[in-house]
Write a protein that holds these residues in place. Structure first.
Motif, PDB file in Angstrom:
ATOM      1  N   ILE A 232      30.049  43.220  35.654  1.00 43.05           N
ATOM      2  CA  ILE A 232      29.859  43.403  36.883  1.00 43.05           C
ATOM      3  C   ILE A 232      28.430  42.600  37.269  1.00 43.05           C
ATOM      4  O   ILE A 232      28.220  41.748  38.328  1.00 43.05           O
ATOM      5  CB  ILE A 232      29.394  44.932  37.504  1.00 43.05           C
ATOM      6  CG1 ILE A 232      30.756  45.731  36.982  1.00 43.05           C
ATOM      7  CG2 ILE A 232      29.007  45.094  38.842  1.00 43.05           C
ATOM      8  CD1 ILE A 232      31.987  45.183  37.891  1.00 43.05           C
ATOM      9  N   GLU A 233      27.542  42.950  36.226  1.00 47.61           N
ATOM     10  CA  GLU A 233      25.990  42.178  36.446  1.00 47.61           C
ATOM     11  C   GLU A 233      26.278  40.615  36.561  1.00 47.61           C
ATOM     12  O   GLU A 233      25.623  39.795  37.053  1.00 47.61           O
ATOM     13  CB  GLU A 233      25.175  42.604  35.401  1.00 47.61           C
ATOM     14  CG  GLU A 233      24.633  43.874  35.536  1.00 47.61           C
ATOM     15  CD  GLU A 233      23.938  44.298  36.788  1.00 47.61           C
ATOM     16  OE1 GLU A 233      23.101  43.266  37.371  1.00 47.61           O
ATOM     17  OE2 GLU A 233      24.075  45.472  37.296  1.00 47.61           O
ATOM     18  N   ALA A 234      27.239  40.066  35.568  1.00 47.52           N
ATOM     19  CA  ALA A 234      27.208  38.807  35.554  1.00 47.52           C
ATOM     20  C   ALA A 234      27.881  38.098  36.871  1.00 47.52           C
ATOM     21  O   ALA A 234      27.561  36.972  37.166  1.00 47.52           O
ATOM     22  CB  ALA A 234      28.236  38.204  34.264  1.00 47.52           C
TER      23      ALA A 234
ATOM     24  N   ALA B 114      29.109  36.508  43.131  1.00 44.03           N
ATOM     25  CA  ALA B 114      30.389  37.205  43.900  1.00 44.03           C
ATOM     26  C   ALA B 114      30.134  38.345  44.570  1.00 44.03           C
ATOM     27  O   ALA B 114      29.185  39.070  44.413  1.00 44.03           O
ATOM     28  CB  ALA B 114      30.946  37.649  42.592  1.00 44.03           C
ATOM     29  N   PRO B 115      30.401  38.241  45.894  1.00 49.08           N
ATOM     30  CA  PRO B 115      30.274  39.443  46.546  1.00 49.08           C
ATOM     31  C   PRO B 115      30.864  40.987  46.317  1.00 49.08           C
ATOM     32  O   PRO B 115      31.722  40.592  45.335  1.00 49.08           O
ATOM     33  CB  PRO B 115      30.869  39.206  48.105  1.00 49.08           C
ATOM     34  CG  PRO B 115      31.787  38.033  47.852  1.00 49.08           C
ATOM     35  CD  PRO B 115      31.552  37.364  46.415  1.00 49.08           C
TER      36      PRO B 115
ATOM     37  N   TRP C 212      33.153  42.880  47.420  1.00 44.89           N
ATOM     38  CA  TRP C 212      34.457  42.907  47.682  1.00 44.89           C
ATOM     39  C   TRP C 212      35.586  41.999  46.431  1.00 44.89           C
ATOM     40  O   TRP C 212      36.404  42.568  45.986  1.00 44.89           O
ATOM     41  CB  TRP C 212      35.183  42.609  48.989  1.00 44.89           C
ATOM     42  CG  TRP C 212      35.120  41.042  49.285  1.00 44.89           C
ATOM     43  CD1 TRP C 212      33.766  40.562  49.881  1.00 44.89           C
ATOM     44  CD2 TRP C 212      35.823  40.159  48.981  1.00 44.89           C
ATOM     45  NE1 TRP C 212      34.141  39.244  49.996  1.00 44.89           N
ATOM     46  CE2 TRP C 212      35.289  38.763  49.503  1.00 44.89           C
ATOM     47  CE3 TRP C 212      37.046  40.032  48.308  1.00 44.89           C
ATOM     48  CZ2 TRP C 212      35.841  37.602  49.456  1.00 44.89           C
ATOM     49  CZ3 TRP C 212      37.667  38.691  48.324  1.00 44.89           C
ATOM     50  CH2 TRP C 212      36.893  37.529  48.846  1.00 44.89           C
ATOM     51  N   GLN C 213      34.970  40.825  45.937  1.00 41.26           N
ATOM     52  CA  GLN C 213      35.278  39.993  45.054  1.00 41.26           C
ATOM     53  C   GLN C 213      35.144  40.763  43.792  1.00 41.26           C
ATOM     54  O   GLN C 213      36.288  40.696  42.727  1.00 41.26           O
ATOM     55  CB  GLN C 213      34.775  38.584  45.151  1.00 41.26           C
ATOM     56  CG  GLN C 213      35.549  37.511  44.554  1.00 41.26           C
ATOM     57  CD  GLN C 213      35.163  36.253  44.822  1.00 41.26           C
ATOM     58  OE1 GLN C 213      34.026  35.889  44.650  1.00 41.26           O
ATOM     59  NE2 GLN C 213      35.964  35.258  45.292  1.00 41.26           N
ATOM     60  N   ARG C 214      34.063  41.348  43.474  1.00 38.59           N
ATOM     61  CA  ARG C 214      33.878  42.006  42.184  1.00 38.59           C
ATOM     62  C   ARG C 214      34.812  43.054  42.094  1.00 38.59           C
ATOM     63  O   ARG C 214      35.288  43.304  41.052  1.00 38.59           O
ATOM     64  CB  ARG C 214      32.465  42.263  42.314  1.00 38.59           C
ATOM     65  CG  ARG C 214      31.294  41.487  42.258  1.00 38.59           C
ATOM     66  CD  ARG C 214      29.900  41.879  41.552  1.00 38.59           C
ATOM     67  NE  ARG C 214      29.643  43.002  42.391  1.00 38.59           N
ATOM     68  CZ  ARG C 214      28.758  42.996  43.456  1.00 38.59           C
ATOM     69  NH1 ARG C 214      28.402  41.741  43.764  1.00 38.59           N
ATOM     70  NH2 ARG C 214      28.482  44.088  44.066  1.00 38.59           N
ATOM     71  N   PHE C 215      35.332  43.824  43.286  1.00 37.13           N
ATOM     72  CA  PHE C 215      36.175  45.116  42.995  1.00 37.13           C
ATOM     73  C   PHE C 215      37.374  44.378  42.947  1.00 37.13           C
ATOM     74  O   PHE C 215      38.111  45.018  41.873  1.00 37.13           O
ATOM     75  CB  PHE C 215      36.001  45.603  44.428  1.00 37.13           C
ATOM     76  CG  PHE C 215      37.031  46.810  44.294  1.00 37.13           C
ATOM     77  CD1 PHE C 215      36.715  47.991  43.799  1.00 37.13           C
ATOM     78  CD2 PHE C 215      38.360  46.816  45.169  1.00 37.13           C
ATOM     79  CE1 PHE C 215      37.779  49.132  43.720  1.00 37.13           C
ATOM     80  CE2 PHE C 215      39.068  47.846  45.105  1.00 37.13           C
ATOM     81  CZ  PHE C 215      38.688  49.016  44.427  1.00 37.13           C
ATOM     82  N   ILE C 216      38.037  43.470  43.477  1.00 39.89           N
ATOM     83  CA  ILE C 216      39.266  43.060  43.245  1.00 39.89           C
ATOM     84  C   ILE C 216      39.585  42.250  42.019  1.00 39.89           C
ATOM     85  O   ILE C 216      40.530  42.233  41.161  1.00 39.89           O
ATOM     86  CB  ILE C 216      39.614  42.177  44.495  1.00 39.89           C
ATOM     87  CG1 ILE C 216      39.848  42.648  45.705  1.00 39.89           C
ATOM     88  CG2 ILE C 216      40.900  41.370  44.442  1.00 39.89           C
ATOM     89  CD1 ILE C 216      39.828  42.022  47.046  1.00 39.89           C
ATOM     90  N   ARG C 217      38.569  41.353  41.630  1.00 32.75           N
ATOM     91  CA  ARG C 217      38.645  40.455  40.325  1.00 32.75           C
ATOM     92  C   ARG C 217      38.318  41.278  39.067  1.00 32.75           C
ATOM     93  O   ARG C 217      38.661  40.624  38.103  1.00 32.75           O
ATOM     94  CB  ARG C 217      38.188  39.108  40.415  1.00 32.75           C
ATOM     95  CG  ARG C 217      38.694  38.227  41.653  1.00 32.75           C
ATOM     96  CD  ARG C 217      38.036  37.141  41.893  1.00 32.75           C
ATOM     97  NE  ARG C 217      38.409  36.215  43.049  1.00 32.75           N
ATOM     98  CZ  ARG C 217      39.892  35.472  42.677  1.00 32.75           C
ATOM     99  NH1 ARG C 217      40.380  35.343  41.654  1.00 32.75           N
ATOM    100  NH2 ARG C 217      40.271  34.755  43.808  1.00 32.75           N
ATOM    101  N   ILE C 218      37.331  42.321  39.161  1.00 31.97           N
ATOM    102  CA  ILE C 218      36.853  42.631  37.996  1.00 31.97           C
ATOM    103  C   ILE C 218      37.384  44.282  37.772  1.00 31.97           C
ATOM    104  O   ILE C 218      38.170  44.701  36.841  1.00 31.97           O
ATOM    105  CB  ILE C 218      35.342  42.617  37.676  1.00 31.97           C
ATOM    106  CG1 ILE C 218      35.090  41.127  37.793  1.00 31.97           C
ATOM    107  CG2 ILE C 218      34.868  43.349  36.504  1.00 31.97           C
ATOM    108  CD1 ILE C 218      33.477  40.783  37.699  1.00 31.97           C
ATOM    109  N   THR C 219      37.165  45.000  38.673  1.00 34.36           N
ATOM    110  CA  THR C 219      37.204  46.602  38.884  1.00 34.36           C
ATOM    111  C   THR C 219      38.600  46.721  38.745  1.00 34.36           C
ATOM    112  O   THR C 219      39.103  47.487  37.823  1.00 34.36           O
ATOM    113  CB  THR C 219      36.491  47.092  39.955  1.00 34.36           C
ATOM    114  OG1 THR C 219      34.917  46.767  39.950  1.00 34.36           O
ATOM    115  CG2 THR C 219      36.854  48.642  39.582  1.00 34.36           C
ATOM    116  N   LEU C 220      39.548  46.258  39.650  1.00 37.96           N
ATOM    117  CA  LEU C 220      40.861  46.547  39.874  1.00 37.96           C
ATOM    118  C   LEU C 220      41.711  46.194  38.500  1.00 37.96           C
ATOM    119  O   LEU C 220      42.358  47.058  37.793  1.00 37.96           O
ATOM    120  CB  LEU C 220      41.491  46.159  40.970  1.00 37.96           C
ATOM    121  CG  LEU C 220      41.284  46.805  42.321  1.00 37.96           C
ATOM    122  CD1 LEU C 220      41.951  46.167  43.390  1.00 37.96           C
ATOM    123  CD2 LEU C 220      41.752  48.470  42.021  1.00 37.96           C
TER     124      LEU C 220
END
Length: 304
Positions: free
Chosen positions: A194-196, A202-203, A205-213
């Motif tokens: 997430i920090e990277a 990355a905004p 919403w993009q962190r959530f969609i591309r990393i978290t999910l």
């Protein structure tokens, strides 16, 4: 090899072990396996509990799919309930889990409060309370009138157009267990990723969609499968609040199965319904497992 086998049979530890698990084995065969296979036999018979089963072959299954409109109605109501309540419940649980994962002040207390509906949601008292809240003179109608000036003169539980929706709302309200599982999954996501992404600009919403999910997809998969199985088994909410009414709008499959077996004493037909339910749940679960290779990400294997 025969000598080793005989030596294994003479081992006293073997019989001691079986002696310890004997109560469990008796329970397994007497209270689980025997009823399961006996119900399979009964599904091919005309059996009313009061007389001996009469073999009719596929007669119950033929009647079920060709000459029983209430069976079709109960299947449609249950499928609609599952396909609406499960995604809403998981979405709501995931949203709350994300908020609690932000380490807000008092999040541990909020976590306990959010889990309370799951602990109490299956109780008869809470189901009755839900009926009072959404009744003609319930708190929900009073809230609509006091806050928005909307005068509602219907009972959300007994009106045919809203009865199923009120039961779906009750299911979504019991999101606590899925929320805790999501929260545990979120805490396993490496903060370095997430920090990277933040450093790269990355905004959120993009962190959530591309990393978290993607990293949370195995947890989503687990909650989805458990939600589907639980949704098909829904019984007490509909039985207590509406009894399957009004006009069969909340006639869940298990309610109709119960009525057929224990109210009308068509135990053979009810057994056939139970096996159809089992096969339907297995089929839908198998489809979810089959699709998992397309959207579930396991870190050790990569995508798929």
């Amino acid at each position: 090899m025969k000598r080793n086998y005989m030596r294994w049979l003479r081992n006293p530890d073997l019989y001691a072990g079986y002696a310890f698990i004997l109560p469990w084995l008796i329970g397994l065969f007497v209270f689980s396996l025997f009823p399961i296979f006996f119900s399979l036999y009964l599904s091919f018979t005309d059996y009313d509990i009061l007389s001996s089963p009469e073999w009719i072959g596929l007669g119950n299954y033929k009647e079920m799919f060709t000459d029983d409109p209430r069976f079709v109605k109960s299947a449609k109501v249950t499928l609609l309930y599952v396909f609406v309540s499960v995604p809403l419940r998981l979405s709501f649980a995931l949203g709350i889990a994300v908020l609690l994962n932000m380490k807000l002040k008092g999040s541990s207390i909020l976590r306990s409060f959010y889990y309370l509906p799951t602990l109490m949601g299956g109780s008869v008292a809470v189901i009755v309370m839900w009926g009072q809240l959404f009744g003609m003179n319930g708190a929900f109608n009073s809230l609509l009138k006091s806050l928005f000036g909307i005068q509602v003169s219907i009972s959300w539980i007994t009106d045919p157009s809203t009865a199923l929706g009120s039961l779906i709302a009750l299911s979504v309200w019991q999101f606590g267990s899925a929320m805790l599982i999501f929260l545990a999954g979120l805490k396993q996501i490496p903060a370095s990723l997430i920090e990277a992404a933040k450093v790269d600009g990355a905004p959120a919403w993009q962190r959530f969609i591309r990393i978290t999910l993607p990293l949370l997809s195995p947890v989503i998969f687990f909650n989805l499968v458990m939600g589907i199985i639980g949704g098909f088994k829904v019984f007490s909410e509909g039985m207590i609040l509406t009894g399957g009414g009004p006009h069969d709008q909340t006639l869940f499959y298990v309610i109709y199965l119960y009525e057929t077996s224990f109210r009308f004493l068509h135990m053979g037909y009810g057994s056939a319904m139970a096996w159809v339910l089992l096969l339907a749940v297995c089929l839908l679960t198998a489809l979810v497992f089959r699709s998992s290779s397309l959207w579930v990400h396991y870190e050790s294997k990569g995508n798929g």
